[in-house]
Design an enzyme around this catalytic site. Structure first.
Site, mmCIF file in Angstrom:
data_model
loop_
_atom_site.group_PDB
_atom_site.id
_atom_site.type_symbol
_atom_site.label_atom_id
_atom_site.label_comp_id
_atom_site.label_asym_id
_atom_site.label_seq_id
_atom_site.Cartn_x
_atom_site.Cartn_y
_atom_site.Cartn_z
ATOM 1 N N LYS A 22 1.018 -1.489 0.150
ATOM 2 C CA LYS A 22 -0.311 -0.378 -0.031
ATOM 3 C C LYS A 22 1.104 1.643 -0.277
ATOM 4 C CE LYS A 22 -1.685 1.151 3.338
ATOM 5 N NZ LYS A 22 -1.271 2.407 4.505
ATOM 6 N N ASN A 23 1.952 1.118 0.959
ATOM 7 C CA ASN A 23 2.262 2.484 0.992
ATOM 8 C C ASN A 23 3.428 2.834 0.135
ATOM 9 O OD1 ASN A 23 1.617 2.815 3.267
ATOM 10 N ND2 ASN A 23 2.787 2.441 4.777
ATOM 11 N N CYS A 116 -4.393 11.533 13.290
ATOM 12 C CA CYS A 116 -5.091 11.075 13.245
ATOM 13 C C CYS A 116 -4.780 10.304 14.662
ATOM 14 C CB CYS A 116 -4.762 9.615 11.929
ATOM 15 S SG CYS A 116 -3.129 9.503 12.359
ATOM 16 N N ARG A 121 0.874 14.169 12.873
ATOM 17 C CA ARG A 121 0.701 13.965 11.807
ATOM 18 C C ARG A 121 1.697 15.287 10.916
ATOM 19 N NH1 ARG A 121 -0.589 8.893 10.266
ATOM 20 N NH2 ARG A 121 0.683 9.195 9.157
ATOM 21 N N ASP A 307 4.597 0.681 11.926
ATOM 22 C CA ASP A 307 3.501 -0.147 11.296
ATOM 23 C C ASP A 307 3.469 -1.003 12.033
ATOM 24 O OD1 ASP A 307 3.223 1.926 8.328
ATOM 25 O OD2 ASP A 307 3.286 2.532 10.894
ATOM 26 N N ARG A 399 -8.877 -0.145 5.217
ATOM 27 C CA ARG A 399 -8.036 0.890 4.137
ATOM 28 C C ARG A 399 -6.544 0.337 3.839
ATOM 29 N NH1 ARG A 399 -6.763 6.425 7.151
ATOM 30 N NH2 ARG A 399 -4.863 6.361 5.671
HETATM 31 C C1 EPZ Z 1 4.773 6.809 6.368
HETATM 32 O O1 EPZ Z 1 3.817 7.623 6.903
HETATM 33 C C2 EPZ Z 1 3.594 5.942 6.382
HETATM 34 N N1 EPZ Z 1 2.379 6.449 5.236
HETATM 35 C C3 EPZ Z 1 3.379 5.161 7.500
HETATM 36 O O2 EPZ Z 1 2.083 4.027 7.473
HETATM 37 C C4 EPZ Z 1 4.014 4.779 8.307
HETATM 38 O O3 EPZ Z 1 3.460 4.345 9.713
HETATM 39 C C5 EPZ Z 1 5.012 6.186 8.658
HETATM 40 O O4 EPZ Z 1 5.627 6.276 7.544
HETATM 41 C C6 EPZ Z 1 6.543 6.492 9.296
HETATM 42 O O5 EPZ Z 1 6.960 4.629 8.373
HETATM 43 C C7 EPZ Z 1 2.873 6.124 3.675
HETATM 44 O O6 EPZ Z 1 3.412 5.559 3.489
HETATM 45 C C8 EPZ Z 1 1.579 6.233 3.282
HETATM 46 P P1 EPZ Z 1 6.274 9.989 8.624
HETATM 47 P P2 EPZ Z 1 4.357 9.254 6.826
HETATM 48 O O7 EPZ Z 1 6.192 11.553 7.692
HETATM 49 O O8 EPZ Z 1 5.384 9.687 5.928
HETATM 50 C C9 EPZ Z 1 6.818 13.839 11.960
HETATM 51 C C10 EPZ Z 1 0.317 2.916 7.571
HETATM 52 O O9 EPZ Z 1 -0.411 2.835 8.668
HETATM 53 N N2 EPZ Z 1 6.458 14.046 11.003
HETATM 54 O O10 EPZ Z 1 7.480 9.236 8.094
HETATM 55 O O11 EPZ Z 1 3.590 10.766 6.919
HETATM 56 C C11 EPZ Z 1 6.023 12.717 12.311
HETATM 57 O O12 EPZ Z 1 5.014 12.568 13.096
HETATM 58 C C12 EPZ Z 1 0.802 4.275 7.632
HETATM 59 O O13 EPZ Z 1 0.730 2.191 6.635
HETATM 60 C C13 EPZ Z 1 6.995 15.603 10.839
HETATM 61 O O14 EPZ Z 1 7.906 15.882 12.126
HETATM 62 O O15 EPZ Z 1 5.069 8.953 8.217
HETATM 63 C C14 EPZ Z 1 6.318 11.180 12.436
HETATM 64 O O16 EPZ Z 1 7.210 11.308 14.076
HETATM 65 C C15 EPZ Z 1 0.734 4.965 9.271
HETATM 66 N N3 EPZ Z 1 7.072 16.367 10.099
HETATM 67 C C16 EPZ Z 1 7.550 11.069 11.906
HETATM 68 O O17 EPZ Z 1 7.886 12.341 11.143
HETATM 69 C C17 EPZ Z 1 6.660 16.117 8.982
HETATM 70 O O18 EPZ Z 1 6.617 17.133 7.989
HETATM 71 C C18 EPZ Z 1 8.149 10.128 10.649
HETATM 72 O O19 EPZ Z 1 6.398 10.188 10.319
HETATM 73 C C19 EPZ Z 1 6.204 14.964 8.474
HETATM 74 C C20 EPZ Z 1 6.967 13.704 9.699
#
Ligand code: EPZ
Length: 420
Positions: A22-23, A116, A121, A307, A399
């Site tokens: 999915k990702n 969420c 996020r 995840d 989802r």
């Molecule tokens: C991706 O989300 C995945 N989703 C998530 O999977 C996964 O949990 C996550 O990466 C971490 O591996 C998809 O790929 C569609 P991040 P993403 O930006 O990219 C912080 C699932 O269940 N952050 O890597 O949104 C954030 O809060 C989903 O399939 C900022 O601070 O996650 C987190 O603490 C859930 N500022 C950390 O970075 C930003 O602008 C990592 O988040 C962006 C993120």
């Protein structure tokens, strides 16, 4: 609305074919906005987030056809550039259309993604990257209005307080493919899904080096062409079935996996007492043995993924000792702990750390999914529990998992999907 009814303690036995990731699929679908030509994607999983991204692409001027896990995306109207609240609120990954829209159309109007169940996020890293490439941003009335006459390649660092950002790395990498000059992303995320996106972009004519490492170099080109690309296997679905083999003492042959993406996951579940036998690069057998307590922290790839934290917690809740799981990515990602406690687990959450005192058995109960992976964790727990469980709000699970109940029933689980 549907719910799962699960009667636990059935040993799972048989084989499961893992679906496409999915990702990896979601950003690669967004990448189709970078070209006017047709993009054909194979091994796309048939799940809700894919449908949502299709809806979004159609609002952005694409026509999509999806059958037998193959998705065709064609351009109908190149002038559209708005991602509305109604779509973005359902799926945060919608933010991944920003980079492609700015690169191809010079503008994007995207609803500001909310939080969420797993945390606030934020998207500050995305915005930092877009600004670095020369985008003007205005945030008003819950929308991001982004404009860029021309994107210019830049050197930038996308590291955040919780490590690199997967979607921000993907967003900026996509924008940079059509920027003028060279972009260097330091502090890039290293997930396999990023490499899959880079491989797809390169097949469209992009010039990208270093994907999968923390430094990615993109040399902008004039335009990108169409492509046909096959999505990598879903490593999180693979880990979910490893946990299910563990909690039921079963034996599951997992096919169409990619072992190379699973090193730390195999390490983590093996430590927890799941015997993993690797048969080839794309198949393995997971056997539940005596579940042992673990001490694990979630970290960005290549370490143990956030995840799979809920699924691991469900597994070790029936171990013969005390486990410690620390969440280094989403510190609030423990909504599933209270629900597992309803099943008789003994879990105490203290900030970003959970202490799980193993119990002999879980007992079936009515529980509620709060997000996609928490829901998967509750399924893993219910499969082990004595008696009947009901899992509510399984739209969260729909989802991100393709036919999860069907795949589980095929290997002996007593699971039914009924109207709630
Ligand atoms: C991706 O989300 C995945 N989703 C998530 O999977 C996964 O949990 C996550 O990466 C971490 O591996 C998809 O790929 C569609 P991040 P993403 O930006 O990219 C912080 C699932 O269940 N952050 O890597 O949104 C954030 O809060 C989903 O399939 C900022 O601070 O996650 C987190 O603490 C859930 N500022 C950390 O970075 C930003 O602008 C990592 O988040 C962006 C993120």
């Amino acid at each position: 609305m549907y719910k799962y009814i699960i009667h636990g303690q059935k040993k799972l036995k048989g084989e499961v074919v893992i679906s496409g990731s999915k990702n990896a699929s979601l950003p690669i679908m967004a990448a189709s906005l970078l070209t006017k030509e047709e993009v054909i994607l194979q091994n796309i999983p048939d799940l809700m987030d894919i449908q949502t991204m299709r809806q979004l692409l159609e609002m952005l001027g694409k026509k999509t056809v999806f059958e037998n896990n193959t998705l065709s995306i064609k351009e109908i109207d190149p002038s559209l550039y708005e991602a509305p609240y109604d779509i973005v609120r359902k799926m945060r990954a919608s933010i991944a259309v920003m980079g492609p829209l700015l690169a191809r159309k010079g503008q994007a109007k995207i609803s500001f993604p909310g939080g969420c169940a797993i945390g606030p996020r934020p998207i500050d890293i995305h915005l930092r990257g877009m600004k670095a490439l020369g985008t003007d941003l205005l945030i008003e009335h819950g929308y991001i209005w982004a404009q860029a006459k021309e994107l210019t390649g830049k050197q930038m660092d996308l590291m955040g307080n919780f490590g690199p950002s997967v979607l921000a790395t993907e967003n900026v990498m996509m924008a940079a493919t059509l920027a003028k000059g060279i972009t260097i992303i330091e502090g890039a995320a290293r997930e396999p899904e990023i490499s899959d996106l880079a491989d797809c972009l390169i097949s469209m004519g992009a010039k990208i080096k270093g994907s999968g490492t923390s430094i990615i170099e993109i040399e902008g080109v004039k335009e990108l062409g169409g492509t046909s690309h096959t999505i990598i296997p879903d490593r999180i679905e693979t880990g979910t079935f490893m946990a299910a083999a563990g909690t039921t003492g079963g034996e599951i042959l997992l096919k169409k996996v990619n072992i190379l993406h699973m090193e730390e996951v195999i390490e983590g579940f093996s430590k927890a007492g799941v015997e993993i036998e690797i048969l080839s690069q794309d198949s393995l057998v997971a056997r539940g043995k005596n579940i042992r307590p673990v001490e694990i922290e979630t970290h960005p790839y290549p370490f143990f993924p956030t995840d799979l934290q809920a699924q691991l917690m469900a597994l070790v809740s029936i171990s013969d000792g005390t486990s410690v799981i620390s969440e280094k990515i989403f510190p609030d990602r423990f909504m599933h702990a209270a629900e597992l406690n309803r099943m008789g687990a003994d879990i105490k959450v203290d900030g970003a750390t959970a202490l799980i005192k193993g119990v002999k058995n879980l007992s079936g109960a009515a529980v509620m999914a709060s997000d996609l992976r928490a829901g998967a964790g509750l399924v893993v727990g219910a499969l082990a529990a004595r008696g009947k469980s009901e899992i509510l709000r399984i739209y969260h699970i729909d989802r991100g998992y393709e036919k999860l109940d069907e795949k589980l029933r095929k290997i002996g689980a007593d699971i039914e999907r009924v109207p709630q």
